[in-house]
Design a protein around this motif. Structure first.
Motif, PDB file in Angstrom:
ATOM      1  N   GLU A   1       0.840  -1.203   0.000  1.00 18.77           N
ATOM      2  CA  GLU A   1       0.000   0.000   0.000  1.00 18.77           C
ATOM      3  C   GLU A   1       0.870   1.247   0.000  1.00 18.77           C
TER       4      GLU A   1
ATOM      5  N   THR B   1      -3.782   9.426  -0.529  1.00 20.18           N
ATOM      6  CA  THR B   1      -4.869   8.734   0.148  1.00 20.18           C
ATOM      7  C   THR B   1      -4.908   7.286  -0.288  1.00 20.18           C
ATOM      8  N   HIS B   2      -5.438   6.440   0.570  1.00 19.84           N
ATOM      9  CA  HIS B   2      -5.637   5.034   0.206  1.00 19.84           C
ATOM     10  C   HIS B   2      -6.785   4.469   1.021  1.00 19.84           C
ATOM     11  N   CYS B   3      -7.597   3.685   0.369  1.00 20.23           N
ATOM     12  CA  CYS B   3      -8.612   2.889   1.041  1.00 20.23           C
ATOM     13  C   CYS B   3      -8.730   1.598   0.251  1.00 20.23           C
ATOM     14  N   ARG B   4      -9.566   0.695   0.696  1.00 17.31           N
ATOM     15  CA  ARG B   4      -9.668  -0.600   0.031  1.00 17.31           C
ATOM     16  C   ARG B   4     -10.009  -0.408  -1.450  1.00 17.31           C
TER      17      ARG B   4
ATOM     18  N   ARG C   1      -5.953   3.870  -4.510  1.00 13.60           N
ATOM     19  CA  ARG C   1      -4.801   4.665  -4.052  1.00 13.60           C
ATOM     20  C   ARG C   1      -4.713   5.889  -4.971  1.00 13.60           C
TER      21      ARG C   1
ATOM     22  N   ASP D   1      -8.881  12.766   0.031  1.00 13.07           N
ATOM     23  CA  ASP D   1      -9.253  11.610   0.844  1.00 13.07           C
ATOM     24  C   ASP D   1     -10.222  10.745   0.060  1.00 13.07           C
TER      25      ASP D   1
ATOM     26  N   GLU E   1     -12.859   7.235   0.582  1.00 11.06           N
ATOM     27  CA  GLU E   1     -13.556   6.398   1.549  1.00 11.06           C
ATOM     28  C   GLU E   1     -14.480   5.440   0.807  1.00 11.06           C
TER      29      GLU E   1
ATOM     30  N   CYS F   1     -15.408  12.335   4.736  1.00 13.35           N
ATOM     31  CA  CYS F   1     -14.384  12.337   3.688  1.00 13.35           C
ATOM     32  C   CYS F   1     -13.919  13.759   3.386  1.00 13.35           C
TER      33      CYS F   1
END
Length: 231
Positions: free
Chosen positions: A46, A87-90, A93, A109, A111, A152
């Protein structure tokens, strides 16, 4: 090829890069490898993938790709003259960058597009924001998870604010107003006795931010920015 989602949200003087999957062979600089020594393999991928996004964005901006080592607070150390955010979320990226001469502050960001857990909205919002969110949810129920989108947007503001001022903000220290379902918002850091001036700032580093957001493909992405004072 579809334009990168994050690029849709940026002002013309900033650029971004994104990916939906980790790059298992993304090369890290020695300083970066040291920063993630001992972390899990998933966390390392990640970390590497989002820095790959940042280096691509820097290249597009016209700056040579460089190591991006986090400071003790976890904030990336950007090259001199550059403002940026990651930013990173599932499943997502992204990184955004701009020249400091063009943009004072920049934050992004992402989310997952799902409601906040019960009780969280009250923790991260002000009463007037909850009233506005309730109206938006009633008027545009299929546009976005408005409570998560508020979260967010505030996270994007925090990422724009902290690197410039080195001052923490609570969720209720920022107020966000969405421009309906049109994909824009305005945000303001509320005045307090501690003005939050950074060590190298003038009398006021700026408390007002423009913002843009998008809800697509199971994601919410928000960008907050403040243009240069001489623009």
């Amino acid at each position: 090829m579809r334009r990168p989602l994050v690029q849709e949200l940026l002002p013309p003087y900033a650029v971004g890069a994104e990916t939906r999957a980790d790059a298992p062979h993304e090369v890290l600089h020695p300083e970066e490898r040291a920063a993630v020594a001992g972390v899990s393999e998933g966390r390392r991928r990640e970390f590497a993938t989002v820095r790959g996004c940042a280096r691509r964005a820097l290249t597009t901006l016209g700056h040579a790709p460089v190591p991006l080592v986090p400071d003790p607070r976890g904030v990336p150390r950007w090259p001199a003259g550059v403002v940026g955010s990651m930013t990173h979320c599932r499943g997502y990226r992204a990184a955004v960058v701009g020249w400091r001469r063009d943009v004072r502050a920049l934050g992004v960001d992402a989310e997952p597009s799902r409601p906040l857990r019960e009780g969280v909205l009250r923790t991260v919002s002000r009463p007037e924001e909850r009233e506005r969110i309730a109206l938006l949810q009633a008027e545009h129920p299929h546009v976005a998870c408005w409570d998560r989108l508020l979260f967010c947007a505030k996270e994007a503001v925090f990422k724009a604010w902290f690197p410039r001022t080195r001052r923490e903000l609570g969720f209720r220290d920022v107020t966000v107003t969405f421009g309906g379902a049109g994909g824009t918002f305005r945000a303001a850091v509320l005045a307090s006795e501690d003005p939050g001036y950074g060590p190298d700032e003038g009398p006021d580093p700026g408390r007002d931010f423009d913002g843009r957001w998008v809800a697509r493909d199971g994601l919410l992405v928000a960008v907050a920015f403040a243009g240069a004072t001489d623009r």
